[in-house]
Design a protein around this motif. Structure first.
Motif, PDB file in Angstrom:
ATOM      1  N   GLU A  78       0.834  -1.215   0.000  1.00 26.86           N
ATOM      2  CA  GLU A  78       0.000   0.000   0.000  1.00 26.86           C
ATOM      3  C   GLU A  78       0.865   1.261   0.000  1.00 26.86           C
ATOM      4  O   GLU A  78       0.571   2.224  -0.711  1.00 26.86           O
ATOM      5  N   MET A  79       1.925   1.245   0.795  1.00 26.45           N
ATOM      6  CA  MET A  79       2.831   2.394   0.825  1.00 26.45           C
ATOM      7  C   MET A  79       3.482   2.583  -0.548  1.00 26.45           C
ATOM      8  O   MET A  79       3.578   3.709  -1.048  1.00 26.45           O
ATOM      9  N   THR A  80       3.907   1.490  -1.152  1.00 27.45           N
ATOM     10  CA  THR A  80       4.531   1.550  -2.471  1.00 27.45           C
ATOM     11  C   THR A  80       3.568   2.139  -3.498  1.00 27.45           C
ATOM     12  O   THR A  80       3.948   3.005  -4.297  1.00 27.45           O
ATOM     13  N   ALA A  81       2.342   1.679  -3.481  1.00 27.58           N
ATOM     14  CA  ALA A  81       1.347   2.178  -4.435  1.00 27.58           C
ATOM     15  C   ALA A  81       1.106   3.680  -4.245  1.00 27.58           C
ATOM     16  O   ALA A  81       0.993   4.430  -5.224  1.00 27.58           O
ATOM     17  N   ARG A  82       1.041   4.121  -2.992  1.00 29.36           N
ATOM     18  CA  ARG A  82       0.814   5.542  -2.721  1.00 29.36           C
ATOM     19  C   ARG A  82       1.998   6.379  -3.206  1.00 29.36           C
ATOM     20  O   ARG A  82       1.823   7.401  -3.881  1.00 29.36           O
ATOM     21  N   VAL A  83       3.207   5.944  -2.885  1.00 32.48           N
ATOM     22  CA  VAL A  83       4.396   6.669  -3.326  1.00 32.48           C
ATOM     23  C   VAL A  83       4.483   6.666  -4.849  1.00 32.48           C
ATOM     24  O   VAL A  83       4.776   7.696  -5.466  1.00 32.48           O
ATOM     25  N   ASP A  84       4.221   5.524  -5.460  1.00 28.90           N
ATOM     26  CA  ASP A  84       4.270   5.442  -6.924  1.00 28.90           C
ATOM     27  C   ASP A  84       3.270   6.389  -7.576  1.00 28.90           C
ATOM     28  O   ASP A  84       3.547   6.956  -8.644  1.00 28.90           O
ATOM     29  N   SER A  85       2.113   6.595  -6.944  1.00 26.34           N
ATOM     30  CA  SER A  85       1.132   7.525  -7.523  1.00 26.34           C
ATOM     31  C   SER A  85       1.629   8.964  -7.446  1.00 26.34           C
ATOM     32  O   SER A  85       1.378   9.762  -8.348  1.00 26.34           O
ATOM     33  N   VAL A  86       2.355   9.299  -6.393  1.00 30.85           N
ATOM     34  CA  VAL A  86       2.952  10.635  -6.284  1.00 30.85           C
ATOM     35  C   VAL A  86       4.024  10.812  -7.358  1.00 30.85           C
ATOM     36  O   VAL A  86       4.078  11.839  -8.036  1.00 30.85           O
ATOM     37  N   ILE A  87       4.858   9.803  -7.516  1.00 33.03           N
ATOM     38  CA  ILE A  87       5.915   9.861  -8.532  1.00 33.03           C
ATOM     39  C   ILE A  87       5.315  10.002  -9.933  1.00 33.03           C
ATOM     40  O   ILE A  87       5.797  10.799 -10.745  1.00 33.03           O
ATOM     41  N   ALA A  88       4.268   9.270 -10.214  1.00 38.93           N
ATOM     42  CA  ALA A  88       3.622   9.361 -11.528  1.00 38.93           C
ATOM     43  C   ALA A  88       3.124  10.783 -11.792  1.00 38.93           C
ATOM     44  O   ALA A  88       3.273  11.312 -12.900  1.00 38.93           O
ATOM     45  N   ARG A  89       2.557  11.397 -10.775  1.00 39.87           N
ATOM     46  CA  ARG A  89       2.052  12.764 -10.915  1.00 39.87           C
ATOM     47  C   ARG A  89       3.201  13.737 -11.189  1.00 39.87           C
ATOM     48  O   ARG A  89       3.106  14.607 -12.057  1.00 39.87           O
ATOM     49  N   ILE A  90       4.300  13.581 -10.458  1.00 36.30           N
ATOM     50  CA  ILE A  90       5.457  14.459 -10.641  1.00 36.30           C
ATOM     51  C   ILE A  90       6.079  14.237 -12.017  1.00 36.30           C
ATOM     52  O   ILE A  90       6.425  15.193 -12.718  1.00 36.30           O
ATOM     53  N   ARG A  91       6.203  12.989 -12.414  1.00 35.18           N
ATOM     54  CA  ARG A  91       6.811  12.708 -13.719  1.00 35.18           C
ATOM     55  C   ARG A  91       5.973  13.266 -14.864  1.00 35.18           C
ATOM     56  O   ARG A  91       6.508  13.667 -15.900  1.00 35.18           O
ATOM     57  N   GLU A  92       4.666  13.318 -14.676  1.00 35.28           N
ATOM     58  CA  GLU A  92       3.816  13.928 -15.704  1.00 35.28           C
ATOM     59  C   GLU A  92       4.069  15.433 -15.773  1.00 35.28           C
ATOM     60  O   GLU A  92       4.136  16.010 -16.862  1.00 35.28           O
ATOM     61  N   VAL A  93       4.220  16.077 -14.627  1.00 40.41           N
ATOM     62  CA  VAL A  93       4.557  17.504 -14.610  1.00 40.41           C
ATOM     63  C   VAL A  93       5.893  17.727 -15.310  1.00 40.41           C
ATOM     64  O   VAL A  93       6.040  18.631 -16.134  1.00 40.41           O
TER      65      VAL A  93
END
Length: 164
Positions: A78-93
């Motif tokens: 769950e922690m990995t999924a949450r962190v990965d979603s933040v990273i995905a958002r940043i990488r899109e920016v």
């Protein structure tokens, strides 16, 4: 290349300590630039929330957050999924900035110790457990970016940087 600055604050756990009046004014003046905080909260310790490491070890001598997660809280997955979603958002920016010339070059996250260490590990496409090897000090700044001008080569460019 775009950069992600991660600042580790000194608060532990998920305690919700209110901002000072100065903090409220500072955040309010930057509100158009602030993305939000919900996804960058600390690892949910569940049944272990508020306990010191030695108290947790008394309950479960073999416990390791990096492999076991937290009973009643977040699992490693769950922690990995949450962190990965933040990273995905940043990488899109970052992608929009590099490929389309839109937005700003840099992003900034204020976060807790475990979240930050998982973020650094996942940024570089490592397992979350490697986060245990990053000694990210309270008040430290991590600089994450990309190698060779390529968004496909995430890198850790600095750890425990300080502005004196």
């Amino acid at each position: 290349m775009p950069r992600l600055f991660v600042i580790r604050h000194g608060i532990t756990g998920r305690s919700d300590i209110p901002l000072t009046p100065n903090g409220i004014n500072t955040v309010s003046s930057k509100s158009d630039q602030v993305v939000g905080h919900d996804k960058v909260r600390e690892w949910d310790y569940g049944d272990y929330e508020g306990l010191k490491p030695h108290e947790i070890k008394e309950k479960n001598p073999t416990w390791n957050i990096w492999t076991d997660g937290c009973p009643g809280g977040e699992s490693v997955e769950e922690m990995t999924a949450r962190v990965d979603s933040v990273i995905a958002r940043i990488r899109e920016v970052h992608r929009r900035y590099v490929e389309e010339g839109l937005g700003k070059r840099d992003t900034l996250i204020f976060s807790h110790g475990h979240f930050s260490r998982v973020l650094i590990s996942r940024w570089m496409e490592f397992t979350p457990a490697l986060g245990t090897h990053f000694n990210f000090e309270a008040g430290g700044i991590a600089l994450l970016s990309y190698n060779h001008g390529s968004l496909k080569e995430p890198s850790l460019n600095g750890l425990n940087l300080y502005a004196y």
